[in-house]
Design a protein around this motif. Sequence first.
Motif, PDB file in Angstrom:
ATOM      1  N   THR A  90       0.831  -1.194   0.000  1.00 11.66           N
ATOM      2  CA  THR A  90       0.000   0.000   0.000  1.00 11.66           C
ATOM      3  C   THR A  90       0.869   1.248   0.000  1.00 11.66           C
ATOM      4  OG1 THR A  90      -1.704  -1.163   1.229  1.00 11.66           O
ATOM      5  CG2 THR A  90      -1.809   1.227   1.245  1.00 11.66           C
ATOM      6  N   THR A  91       0.491   2.203  -0.841  1.00  6.35           N
ATOM      7  CA  THR A  91       1.127   3.513  -0.822  1.00  6.35           C
ATOM      8  C   THR A  91       0.129   4.491  -0.212  1.00  6.35           C
ATOM      9  OG1 THR A  91       2.408   3.014  -2.807  1.00  6.35           O
ATOM     10  CG2 THR A  91       2.137   5.329  -2.247  1.00  6.35           C
ATOM     11  N   TYR A  92       0.609   5.292   0.696  1.00  3.52           N
ATOM     12  CA  TYR A  92      -0.235   6.243   1.410  1.00  3.52           C
ATOM     13  C   TYR A  92      -0.086   7.623   0.776  1.00  3.52           C
ATOM     14  CZ  TYR A  92      -0.594   2.403   4.629  1.00  3.52           C
ATOM     15  OH  TYR A  92      -0.841   1.174   5.177  1.00  3.52           O
ATOM     16  N   THR A  93      -1.205   8.314   0.615  1.00  2.00           N
ATOM     17  CA  THR A  93      -1.230   9.587  -0.094  1.00  2.00           C
ATOM     18  C   THR A  93      -1.406  10.753   0.876  1.00  2.00           C
ATOM     19  OG1 THR A  93      -2.212   8.491  -2.005  1.00  2.00           O
ATOM     20  CG2 THR A  93      -2.406  10.893  -1.914  1.00  2.00           C
ATOM     21  N   ALA A  94      -0.513  11.718   0.756  1.00  2.00           N
ATOM     22  CA  ALA A  94      -0.620  12.963   1.520  1.00  2.00           C
ATOM     23  C   ALA A  94      -1.701  13.814   0.862  1.00  2.00           C
ATOM     24  CB  ALA A  94       0.716  13.700   1.507  1.00  2.00           C
ATOM     25  N   LEU A  95      -2.685  14.241   1.649  1.00  3.37           N
ATOM     26  CA  LEU A  95      -3.801  15.018   1.122  1.00  3.37           C
ATOM     27  C   LEU A  95      -3.664  16.485   1.511  1.00  3.37           C
ATOM     28  CD1 LEU A  95      -6.636  12.502   2.050  1.00  3.37           C
ATOM     29  CD2 LEU A  95      -5.547  12.826  -0.180  1.00  3.37           C
ATOM     30  N   ALA A 141      10.993  10.947   9.811  1.00  2.00           N
ATOM     31  CA  ALA A 141      10.407  11.534   8.602  1.00  2.00           C
ATOM     32  C   ALA A 141       9.169  10.718   8.272  1.00  2.00           C
ATOM     33  CB  ALA A 141      11.397  11.486   7.449  1.00  2.00           C
ATOM     34  N   PRO A 142       8.093  11.358   7.843  1.00  3.09           N
ATOM     35  CA  PRO A 142       6.895  10.602   7.486  1.00  3.09           C
ATOM     36  C   PRO A 142       7.154   9.752   6.241  1.00  3.09           C
ATOM     37  CG  PRO A 142       6.598  12.936   7.008  1.00  3.09           C
ATOM     38  CD  PRO A 142       7.913  12.799   7.689  1.00  3.09           C
ATOM     39  N   ASP A 143       6.781   8.473   6.310  1.00  2.61           N
ATOM     40  CA  ASP A 143       6.948   7.575   5.176  1.00  2.61           C
ATOM     41  C   ASP A 143       5.891   6.484   5.254  1.00  2.61           C
ATOM     42  OD1 ASP A 143       7.851   5.820   7.164  1.00  2.61           O
ATOM     43  OD2 ASP A 143       9.933   5.874   6.504  1.00  2.61           O
ATOM     44  N   ASP A 144       5.851   5.617   4.241  1.00  4.18           N
ATOM     45  CA  ASP A 144       4.840   4.564   4.219  1.00  4.18           C
ATOM     46  C   ASP A 144       4.909   3.672   5.451  1.00  4.18           C
ATOM     47  OD1 ASP A 144       3.578   5.405   1.928  1.00  4.18           O
ATOM     48  OD2 ASP A 144       4.466   3.894   0.620  1.00  4.18           O
ATOM     49  N   PHE A 184      -1.952   2.624  10.681  1.00  2.57           N
ATOM     50  CA  PHE A 184      -3.161   1.961  10.203  1.00  2.57           C
ATOM     51  C   PHE A 184      -3.200   0.464  10.516  1.00  2.57           C
ATOM     52  CE2 PHE A 184      -3.264   5.768   7.377  1.00  2.57           C
ATOM     53  CZ  PHE A 184      -4.446   6.289   7.866  1.00  2.57           C
ATOM     54  N   ASP A 185      -2.138  -0.070  11.113  1.00  2.00           N
ATOM     55  CA  ASP A 185      -2.192  -1.456  11.616  1.00  2.00           C
ATOM     56  C   ASP A 185      -3.245  -1.586  12.709  1.00  2.00           C
ATOM     57  OD1 ASP A 185      -0.379  -2.612   9.916  1.00  2.00           O
ATOM     58  OD2 ASP A 185       1.290  -2.605  11.358  1.00  2.00           O
ATOM     59  N   ASP A 186      -3.538  -0.482  13.375  1.00  2.00           N
ATOM     60  CA  ASP A 186      -4.605  -0.451  14.375  1.00  2.00           C
ATOM     61  C   ASP A 186      -5.913  -0.234  13.621  1.00  2.00           C
ATOM     62  OD1 ASP A 186      -6.533   0.217  16.273  1.00  2.00           O
ATOM     63  OD2 ASP A 186      -5.204   1.550  17.396  1.00  2.00           O
ATOM     64  N   VAL A 213      -3.595  11.953   6.042  1.00  2.00           N
ATOM     65  CA  VAL A 213      -3.543  10.677   5.316  1.00  2.00           C
ATOM     66  C   VAL A 213      -4.709   9.856   5.815  1.00  2.00           C
ATOM     67  CG1 VAL A 213      -2.210   8.564   4.872  1.00  2.00           C
ATOM     68  CG2 VAL A 213      -1.020  10.768   5.073  1.00  2.00           C
ATOM     69  N   ARG A 214      -5.488   9.311   4.879  1.00  2.00           N
ATOM     70  CA  ARG A 214      -6.655   8.506   5.261  1.00  2.00           C
ATOM     71  C   ARG A 214      -6.364   7.032   5.076  1.00  2.00           C
ATOM     72  NH1 ARG A 214     -10.797  12.195   2.041  1.00  2.00           N
ATOM     73  NH2 ARG A 214     -10.548  14.058   3.308  1.00  2.00           N
ATOM     74  N   ARG A 215      -7.134   6.225   5.794  1.00  2.00           N
ATOM     75  CA  ARG A 215      -7.042   4.782   5.649  1.00  2.00           C
ATOM     76  C   ARG A 215      -7.299   4.436   4.190  1.00  2.00           C
ATOM     77  NH1 ARG A 215      -6.767   0.440   8.447  1.00  2.00           N
ATOM     78  NH2 ARG A 215      -6.978   1.416  10.483  1.00  2.00           N
ATOM     79  N   PRO A 216      -6.463   3.592   3.596  1.00  3.22           N
ATOM     80  CA  PRO A 216      -6.681   3.199   2.202  1.00  3.22           C
ATOM     81  C   PRO A 216      -8.097   2.630   2.021  1.00  3.22           C
ATOM     82  CG  PRO A 216      -4.556   2.426   2.960  1.00  3.22           C
ATOM     83  CD  PRO A 216      -5.281   2.973   4.173  1.00  3.22           C
TER      84      PRO A 216
END
Length: 158
Positions: free
Chosen positions: A2-7, A121-124, A131-133, A153-156
């Motif tokens: 999963t790649t997480y997107t900065a909004l 640093a923020p990263d995946d 989001f493991d929780d 960043v939202r849950r995928p």
Amino acid sequence: MTTYTALPIPPSVLKELRSADDAGRRMVPVTDEEGGAPLRCCLRRAAPGERVALVSYAPLRRWAARTGAEPGAYDEQGPVFIHAEECAGPQPGGHPFANAHRTVRRYSAEGHILGGELVAAPDDDAFRNAFDDPSVALVHVRAVEYGCFLYEVRRPGA
């Protein structure tokens, strides 16, 4: 994987903030002579000479209004820099403002803080860890030194 997107702050919200911010104040544009202001509209630092504004923004309140969440006392507003005029938005990919320690603050679907993590640093990996929780609905990336909201960043799949 999963790649997480900065909004960034959405364009419709930016339009509202340029009229009156979340504290009810009118925008006051200034020129960032030296550059470097972290812009939440396009998720980059301002170049020298760009017109920007410092406005009050309540990201959790706005998310809660869309989702029906009730953040209660966790509803907060704070200062963010945006372009004074409409901009093209962020370039796709990557994690902005990753040049310093950041806090990844976790929120439930009710809008309550579930904790946070200081990251180099923020990263995946940081987002995957959050989001493991399964009770985490979204995260805010915040500056450590002032606590300012940088992006969401939202849950995928949400």
